[in-house]
Every structure is written in C-alpha cells, then in structure tokens.
Design an enzyme around this catalytic site. Structure first.
Site, short mmCIF file in Angstrom:
data_model
loop_
_atom_site.label_atom_id
_atom_site.label_comp_id
_atom_site.label_asym_id
_atom_site.label_seq_id
_atom_site.Cartn_x
_atom_site.Cartn_y
_atom_site.Cartn_z
N ASN A 114 -3.05 -2.77 -1.57
CA ASN A 114 -4.02 -3.22 -2.46
C ASN A 114 -4.15 -2.20 -3.71
O ASN A 114 -4.45 -2.72 -4.71
CB ASN A 114 -5.46 -3.32 -1.76
CG ASN A 114 -5.44 -4.46 -0.69
OD1 ASN A 114 -4.88 -5.44 -1.04
ND2 ASN A 114 -5.76 -4.42 0.43
N ASP A 115 -4.09 -0.77 -3.20
CA ASP A 115 -4.13 0.02 -4.39
C ASP A 115 -3.01 -0.27 -5.37
O ASP A 115 -3.07 -0.19 -6.78
CB ASP A 115 -3.98 1.63 -3.83
CG ASP A 115 -5.20 1.99 -3.49
OD1 ASP A 115 -6.23 2.04 -4.22
OD2 ASP A 115 -4.98 2.66 -2.41
N LYS A 116 -1.93 -0.40 -4.81
CA LYS A 116 -0.65 -0.69 -5.71
C LYS A 116 -0.66 -2.05 -6.52
O LYS A 116 -0.27 -1.97 -7.82
CB LYS A 116 0.73 -0.57 -4.99
CG LYS A 116 0.93 0.82 -4.42
CD LYS A 116 2.14 1.03 -3.69
CE LYS A 116 2.49 2.55 -3.40
NZ LYS A 116 3.81 2.79 -2.62
N ASP A 140 -7.67 1.71 0.21
CA ASP A 140 -6.99 0.55 0.93
C ASP A 140 -7.03 -0.09 2.16
O ASP A 140 -7.26 -1.36 2.22
CB ASP A 140 -5.29 1.03 0.85
CG ASP A 140 -4.29 -0.23 0.48
OD1 ASP A 140 -4.32 -0.83 -0.72
OD2 ASP A 140 -4.07 -0.45 1.85
#
Length: 374
Positions: free
Chosen positions: A168-170, A140
């Site tokens: 960004n991951d989520k 991220d």
C-alpha cells in the site's frame, strides 16, 4: 541532472515510506528533490533498522537517493518562512504528515498556493482527508488489514496474512507520482497548480477492486485460495520432486497443452476440465489429480517440458535465486549508489532503452542547509 524531469523542483515533506518513495521516483527521473526533515533526528526511517549502513537504515538509503536534505522546525515561524522561500519556485510539493497537521502548521495547500499558484500540492494520507478515520495513523499493515487485503492472502484455513512487501505504501507513492505528472500536463493548459490527494486506503481498495465488484454483484465472498487465484484453474503453485513452481494455464488452449505434456490428453475433452468455467467448478478434483503427477519429476524437468510447448510457468525463487538468474542480470536493475557500496534496485522504467542511474546517495541529515538556506 539528466532525465525527463530535469528542471522540475520538488519539495518533499515526508517520512517513512510512501512520501519519500514518491520523491525518490521523481528524483530518479531527474527532478531536483529537496527533502525537508525535522532537526531532531530527521526522517524516522533513518533509524528503521537493522541493518544500517553509513549511519542510516538501508530502507532510508533506498528511498532517499538523489535528494538534498534541509532541516526545518515546522513549529518555528522563521523556518516556515524559509520553507515558503523554497516553495516559491517549486513545481511539486509532496507531504505525508498526519491529516490536519499541515493546516495547523500553516503549510496546507491554500497557504502554499498563496506563495506559488503554479504549485502542484500532493498529499498522501492514511485513510484520506475526509471521514471519521481521517486523522488516524496509517502504516502499511494497518491498511492491509482495514482494506481487506489480509483476508484474501493465505490458504483457506490460515489466519489472515500480510503480504510481505509494503504494497500500500509503494502503490500510493506511485499513484502520487502519476497524479503529479498528470497535473504537470494540465498546468501546461491552465497555467495553474493543482491539489492531488491519494491514500493508503485508496491503494488497498484498488488491490481488491475485482473482489469488491464481485461481492456487490453476487453478495458472496470468495474464500482464500493460498498460492492460487480464486477463478482461474490451474493458476497456482505446485510442489515437484524437489522445488515448487507456478503454472499459469490461463486459457483453454494452454490447459490442453499442459494436459498433453503431463500425459493425460483425455483431459482436453473431459467435460469437467475442457473449458475454464468447468475447471472452476471442478477445481478440487483437478488439483488433486495434478499434485501427484507433478511430484514425479524435478522442477527443472517440468520447467523444460512446459517451456518447450509454451505452457506459462515459473520457479518459485528465493531472493538469492532471483538475484542469480540470467534474466534478472540482463534487466540491469541493480544500481550502486554513488559514494556508497550499497546496491539498490533502480527505477523500473527505461527511457530510450536506458535506465536512469542514481547521481547521488541518500543525503546526511541537513547536509544541504548552507547550500539551500544560506
């Protein structure tokens, strides 16, 4: 398992955050999620601590609840065949291995569709499946940097700054789920599976979409504005006599209410401040006028005054303060994992007024090998 995805079988070949979170969202909605882990240590996120609870990191527990764990060595031909057996009647496969790895291992979309043509194959990439960085690693912070998010976060004179949550991951996990659910609906019509691709770079670009569009029109870059938006004024955090608050006077009528409560009704007709575009031009002047006024009372006093006339505002809460608010308690978001003492934030969706409860905690490594592999 109950929920709108009950009866849907998901294979998750994921680790760290984006892939497992996508699986956790589906599991919370009732899908049967089988997590494939390497025999030696499993998902690397198991060791991403401290703190640890029940032999795994808290992050692992949060993003792997409601799943079943199977260990397979992807470099072993016999284990690949076991994976294909699991895939044969699956609906969705999620993978977030590095680009190129799935094809090298013989578990790419074409391999899995040969086994199950109805499979929805979802890949989560760092930079995407194409381009010069397609094989680059992605975490991220790297994508907050590469994707322009860091340069928009913080005050004008601050160094580039991370947004603390792994946005960004989520976001990529959520896009993956949205794509998979859309493909499920499409499968009702076509009878065929689908290949879904999304990436952390896609998500990073989606956060700065307005900035990208603005630059292409104006050829100018907006400066960082700290705890304020670059275009709407006043729409930011302010200090009071004790604690900070945020004021979001997004429309002219809201600003006029704010000016009146603050004791400056003349601002409502002042040509510098009466309209939103004028407040944008005279931002610094207006903010300099607001700051000393807001320092004259406590946060609680200002919140009461603003709420009484409908000026949007909020305290800047710490995590402790958030957890103690009556609104947060009323949302019924916290869930204790079964068989554990760990409270987690539940699925941020309710169905017919009911938020899904987790039916199990995160699995032990290989806990379901015998059950699923025999």
């Amino acid at each position: 398992m109950n929920g709108p995805l009950a009866g849907i079988k998901v294979i998750e070949i994921g680790q760290a955050l984006a892939g497992p979170l996508a699986g956790a969202i589906m599991a919370d909605m009732g899908a049967d999620v089988i997590k494939i882990e390497k025999p030696d240590g499993g998902d690397d996120a198991r060791s991403w601590g401290p703190p640890f609870i029940e032999e795994a990191s808290i992050m692992f527990h949060v993003t792997n609840r409601n799943k079943r764990s199977v260990t397979l060595d992807m470099k072993n031909a016999a284990d690949i065949e076991k994976l294909k057996t699991l895939v044969r009647d699956a609906d969705i496969l999620i993978q977030n291995l590095r680009s190129g790895v799935v094809n090298d291992l013989g578990i790419g979309p074409e391999h899995m569709h040969a086994v199950n043509p109805r499979l929805i194959y979802c890949s989560i990439w760092a930079f995407g499946p194409k381009g010069p960085l397609s094989k680059a690693p992605g975490f991220d912070p790297l994508l907050q940097a590469y994707g322009g998010v860091m340069m928009q976060t913080g005050r004008r004179d601050d160094p580039p700054t991370f947004c603390a949550p792994a946005i960004n991951d989520k976001a990529t996990a959520q896009w993956c789920v949205i794509g998979a659910l859309a493909a499920l609906q499409q499968r009702h019509v076509t009878g065929k599976g689908c290949v879904i691709d999304t990436s952390l770079l896609d998500s990073a670009a989606s956060w700065v979409d307005s900035s990208l569009a603005t630059y292409h029109v104006t050829q100018e870059l907006a400066p960082r504005t700290g705890a304020a938006t670059p275009t709407i004024v006043p729409y930011q955090a302010f200090e009071t006599a004790d604690h900070p608050l945020v004021i979001a006077a997004g429309y002219d009528r809201l600003f006029h209410k704010l000016a009146t409560v603050l004791g400056f009704p003349e601002w409502c007709t002042d040509p510098r401040f009466a309209k939103g575009r004028d407040r944008f031009v005279h931002r610094d002047t207006l903010i300099d006028l607001l700051k000393p006024v807001l320092l004259t009372k406590t946060r609680a006093e200002w919140l009461a005054a603003f709420e009484a006339v409908g000026v949007p505002c909020s305290p800047v809460n710490t995590i402790v303060e958030l957890s103690q608010t009556e609104q947060f308690k009323a949302s019924d978001l916290m869930r204790t994992l079964p068989g554990s003492e760990l409270p987690v934030v539940g699925l941020p969706i309710s169905f017919d007024g009911q938020r899904p409860h987790p039916h199990s905690g995160a699995p032990r490594l290989g806990e379901h090998n015998d059950e699923l592999l025999g």
